[in-house]
Design a protein around this motif. Structure first.
Motif, PDB file in Angstrom:
ATOM      1  N   ILE A   1       0.847  -1.200   0.000  1.00 42.17           N
ATOM      2  CA  ILE A   1       0.000   0.000   0.000  1.00 42.17           C
ATOM      3  C   ILE A   1       0.881   1.248   0.000  1.00 42.17           C
ATOM      4  CG2 ILE A   1      -1.842   1.245   1.197  1.00 42.17           C
ATOM      5  CD1 ILE A   1      -2.638  -1.552  -0.003  1.00 42.17           C
ATOM      6  N   GLN A   2       1.966   1.234   0.763  1.00 39.27           N
ATOM      7  CA  GLN A   2       2.873   2.386   0.779  1.00 39.27           C
ATOM      8  C   GLN A   2       3.498   2.595  -0.596  1.00 39.27           C
ATOM      9  OE1 GLN A   2       3.368   4.702   3.388  1.00 39.27           O
ATOM     10  NE2 GLN A   2       4.151   5.741   1.574  1.00 39.27           N
ATOM     11  N   ARG A   3       3.873   1.517  -1.273  1.00 37.33           N
ATOM     12  CA  ARG A   3       4.439   1.651  -2.624  1.00 37.33           C
ATOM     13  C   ARG A   3       3.409   2.245  -3.578  1.00 37.33           C
ATOM     14  NH1 ARG A   3       7.016  -3.134  -1.198  1.00 37.33           N
ATOM     15  NH2 ARG A   3       5.452  -4.440  -2.214  1.00 37.33           N
TER      16      ARG A   3
ATOM     17  N   LEU B   1      -1.914   4.271   7.412  1.00 38.70           N
ATOM     18  CA  LEU B   1      -1.787   4.551   5.980  1.00 38.70           C
ATOM     19  C   LEU B   1      -2.915   5.420   5.440  1.00 38.70           C
ATOM     20  CD1 LEU B   1      -0.654   0.987   4.876  1.00 38.70           C
ATOM     21  CD2 LEU B   1       0.713   3.089   4.720  1.00 38.70           C
ATOM     22  N   VAL B   2      -3.951   5.674   6.242  1.00 41.99           N
ATOM     23  CA  VAL B   2      -5.092   6.490   5.812  1.00 41.99           C
ATOM     24  C   VAL B   2      -4.805   7.951   6.139  1.00 41.99           C
ATOM     25  CG1 VAL B   2      -7.549   6.963   6.168  1.00 41.99           C
ATOM     26  CG2 VAL B   2      -6.726   4.595   6.091  1.00 41.99           C
ATOM     27  N   ASP B   3      -4.946   8.802   5.128  1.00 43.27           N
ATOM     28  CA  ASP B   3      -4.700  10.234   5.324  1.00 43.27           C
ATOM     29  C   ASP B   3      -5.967  10.993   5.697  1.00 43.27           C
ATOM     30  OD1 ASP B   3      -1.774  10.438   4.486  1.00 43.27           O
ATOM     31  OD2 ASP B   3      -2.670   9.358   2.803  1.00 43.27           O
ATOM     32  N   GLU B   4      -7.096  10.598   5.116  1.00 43.14           N
ATOM     33  CA  GLU B   4      -8.389  11.212   5.443  1.00 43.14           C
ATOM     34  C   GLU B   4      -9.446  10.127   5.560  1.00 43.14           C
ATOM     35  OE1 GLU B   4      -8.572  15.758   3.721  1.00 43.14           O
ATOM     36  OE2 GLU B   4      -9.657  14.199   2.647  1.00 43.14           O
ATOM     37  N   LEU B   5     -10.255  10.243   6.600  1.00 43.27           N
ATOM     38  CA  LEU B   5     -11.343   9.306   6.831  1.00 43.27           C
ATOM     39  C   LEU B   5     -12.646  10.097   6.794  1.00 43.27           C
ATOM     40  CD1 LEU B   5     -12.313   6.456   7.612  1.00 43.27           C
ATOM     41  CD2 LEU B   5     -11.921   7.097  10.009  1.00 43.27           C
TER      42      LEU B   5
ATOM     43  N   LEU C   1     -16.484  -0.786  11.827  1.00 41.75           N
ATOM     44  CA  LEU C   1     -15.262  -0.180  11.313  1.00 41.75           C
ATOM     45  C   LEU C   1     -14.139  -0.316  12.340  1.00 41.75           C
ATOM     46  CD1 LEU C   1     -13.753   1.342   9.132  1.00 41.75           C
ATOM     47  CD2 LEU C   1     -14.596   3.474  10.136  1.00 41.75           C
ATOM     48  N   PHE C   2     -14.453  -0.070  13.608  1.00 43.49           N
ATOM     49  CA  PHE C   2     -13.462  -0.166  14.668  1.00 43.49           C
ATOM     50  C   PHE C   2     -13.827  -1.347  15.560  1.00 43.49           C
ATOM     51  CE2 PHE C   2     -13.674   4.330  13.487  1.00 43.49           C
ATOM     52  CZ  PHE C   2     -12.362   4.537  13.106  1.00 43.49           C
ATOM     53  N   PRO C   3     -13.081  -2.454  15.463  1.00 38.26           N
ATOM     54  CA  PRO C   3     -13.424  -3.641  16.252  1.00 38.26           C
ATOM     55  C   PRO C   3     -13.181  -3.408  17.744  1.00 38.26           C
ATOM     56  CG  PRO C   3     -11.335  -3.975  15.129  1.00 38.26           C
ATOM     57  CD  PRO C   3     -11.888  -2.647  14.652  1.00 38.26           C
ATOM     58  N   ALA C   4     -13.953  -4.119  18.563  1.00 38.75           N
ATOM     59  CA  ALA C   4     -13.843  -3.974  20.018  1.00 38.75           C
ATOM     60  C   ALA C   4     -12.453  -4.332  20.517  1.00 38.75           C
ATOM     61  CB  ALA C   4     -14.898  -4.833  20.698  1.00 38.75           C
ATOM     62  N   ALA C   5     -11.793  -5.271  19.863  1.00 40.01           N
ATOM     63  CA  ALA C   5     -10.485  -5.730  20.324  1.00 40.01           C
ATOM     64  C   ALA C   5      -9.342  -4.831  19.848  1.00 40.01           C
ATOM     65  CB  ALA C   5     -10.236  -7.159  19.842  1.00 40.01           C
ATOM     66  N   GLY C   6      -9.643  -3.855  19.031  1.00 40.05           N
ATOM     67  CA  GLY C   6      -8.592  -2.994  18.497  1.00 40.05           C
ATOM     68  C   GLY C   6      -8.074  -2.012  19.526  1.00 40.05           C
TER      69      GLY C   6
ATOM     70  N   ARG D   1     -12.430  -4.516   5.924  1.00 40.80           N
ATOM     71  CA  ARG D   1     -11.222  -5.199   6.427  1.00 40.80           C
ATOM     72  C   ARG D   1      -9.964  -4.461   5.992  1.00 40.80           C
ATOM     73  NH1 ARG D   1     -13.515 -10.960   4.924  1.00 40.80           N
ATOM     74  NH2 ARG D   1     -13.807  -9.729   3.088  1.00 40.80           N
ATOM     75  N   LEU D   2      -9.944  -4.033   4.734  1.00 44.10           N
ATOM     76  CA  LEU D   2      -8.799  -3.283   4.214  1.00 44.10           C
ATOM     77  C   LEU D   2      -8.626  -1.977   4.978  1.00 44.10           C
ATOM     78  CD1 LEU D   2      -6.568  -2.631   2.140  1.00 44.10           C
ATOM     79  CD2 LEU D   2      -8.385  -1.835   0.591  1.00 44.10           C
ATOM     80  N   VAL D   3      -9.714  -1.252   5.191  1.00 46.48           N
ATOM     81  CA  VAL D   3      -9.637   0.037   5.873  1.00 46.48           C
ATOM     82  C   VAL D   3      -9.174  -0.147   7.314  1.00 46.48           C
ATOM     83  CG1 VAL D   3     -10.988   2.008   6.693  1.00 46.48           C
ATOM     84  CG2 VAL D   3     -11.279   1.177   4.349  1.00 46.48           C
ATOM     85  N   ARG D   4      -9.702  -1.156   8.007  1.00 52.37           N
ATOM     86  CA  ARG D   4      -9.253  -1.411   9.381  1.00 52.37           C
ATOM     87  C   ARG D   4      -7.743  -1.655   9.416  1.00 52.37           C
ATOM     88  NH1 ARG D   4     -14.129  -3.962   9.810  1.00 52.37           N
ATOM     89  NH2 ARG D   4     -13.278  -6.027   9.401  1.00 52.37           N
ATOM     90  N   ALA D   5      -7.240  -2.452   8.485  1.00 55.24           N
ATOM     91  CA  ALA D   5      -5.801  -2.738   8.437  1.00 55.24           C
ATOM     92  C   ALA D   5      -5.001  -1.470   8.138  1.00 55.24           C
ATOM     93  CB  ALA D   5      -5.512  -3.815   7.398  1.00 55.24           C
ATOM     94  N   MET D   6      -5.476  -0.682   7.182  1.00 54.77           N
ATOM     95  CA  MET D   6      -4.742   0.542   6.829  1.00 54.77           C
ATOM     96  C   MET D   6      -4.776   1.557   7.963  1.00 54.77           C
ATOM     97  SD  MET D   6      -5.329   1.152   2.741  1.00 54.77           S
ATOM     98  CE  MET D   6      -7.021   1.693   2.916  1.00 54.77           C
TER      99      MET D   6
END
Length: 181
Positions: free
Chosen positions: A104-106, A132-136, A151-156, A122-127
């Protein structure tokens, strides 16, 4: 260097899965303007496999006469994060392989301009976890579902964000824009 801007429809209790519940709320033209403004500076689209598989049949046959967003979705280079997909048939699509922060950085390093992400929970949670996310851009609907994909899991861990903008619509939807804190 590119920037990643994420667009999510979300309930007040944080649910993002299958946003068919948005149909109960009238689409405000100001919301369309906000989404259009977000897409305007984008040179690429980044999607997870599930969202890609939903978008491809929905957008690939649409024209500008059907929907003003069709040229953006059909003509913009699309990148798909998937560990199971090998081919992407929707024109201008490339499969990046499974999620890897360095990949993703590349992509960010290669793209001059914005990289648009819609859905792809899933992708957004990982980023988000990998910063890696600049604007949400959260379009918060006045509805609590109680269960579903969040979007934000309880375990995060804690996600610290800074409010960069806020707009409300007659339907009760609120558009919140966040950047990294």
């Amino acid at each position: 260097m590119g920037t990643i801007g994420v667009h999510e429809f979300i309930t007040i209790d944080g649910i993002i899965s299958e946003p068919t519940w948005t149909m109960d709320y009238p689409f405000d033209p100001k919301m369309g303007d906000a989404i259009g403004a977000m897409m305007a500076g984008c040179e690429a689209i980044l999607l997870g496999r599930t969202t890609y598989e939903g978008f491809a049949p929905a957008w690939s046959s649409r024209t500008a006469e059907d929907d003003p967003g069709a040229p953006f979705f059909n003509d913009t280079p699309k990148y798909v994060v998937s560990g199971t997909m090998t081919d992407a048939e929707w024109r201008h699509s490339t499969v990046l392989g499974p999620y890897e922060p360095a990949t993703i950085q590349r992509l960010k390093d290669r793209v001059d301009g914005g990289i648009y992400v819609s859905g792809s929970g899933r992708l957004v949670r990982a980023m988000l976890a990998d910063r890696l996310v600049d604007e949400l851009h959260l379009f918060v609907f006045p509805l609590a579902l109680g269960s579903g994909q969040r979007l934000f899991p309880a375990a995060g861990g804690p996600e610290r964000l800074a409010l960069a903008g806020c707009e409300s619509y007659d339907s009760g939807v609120v558009h919140l824009t966040y950047t990294a804190a």
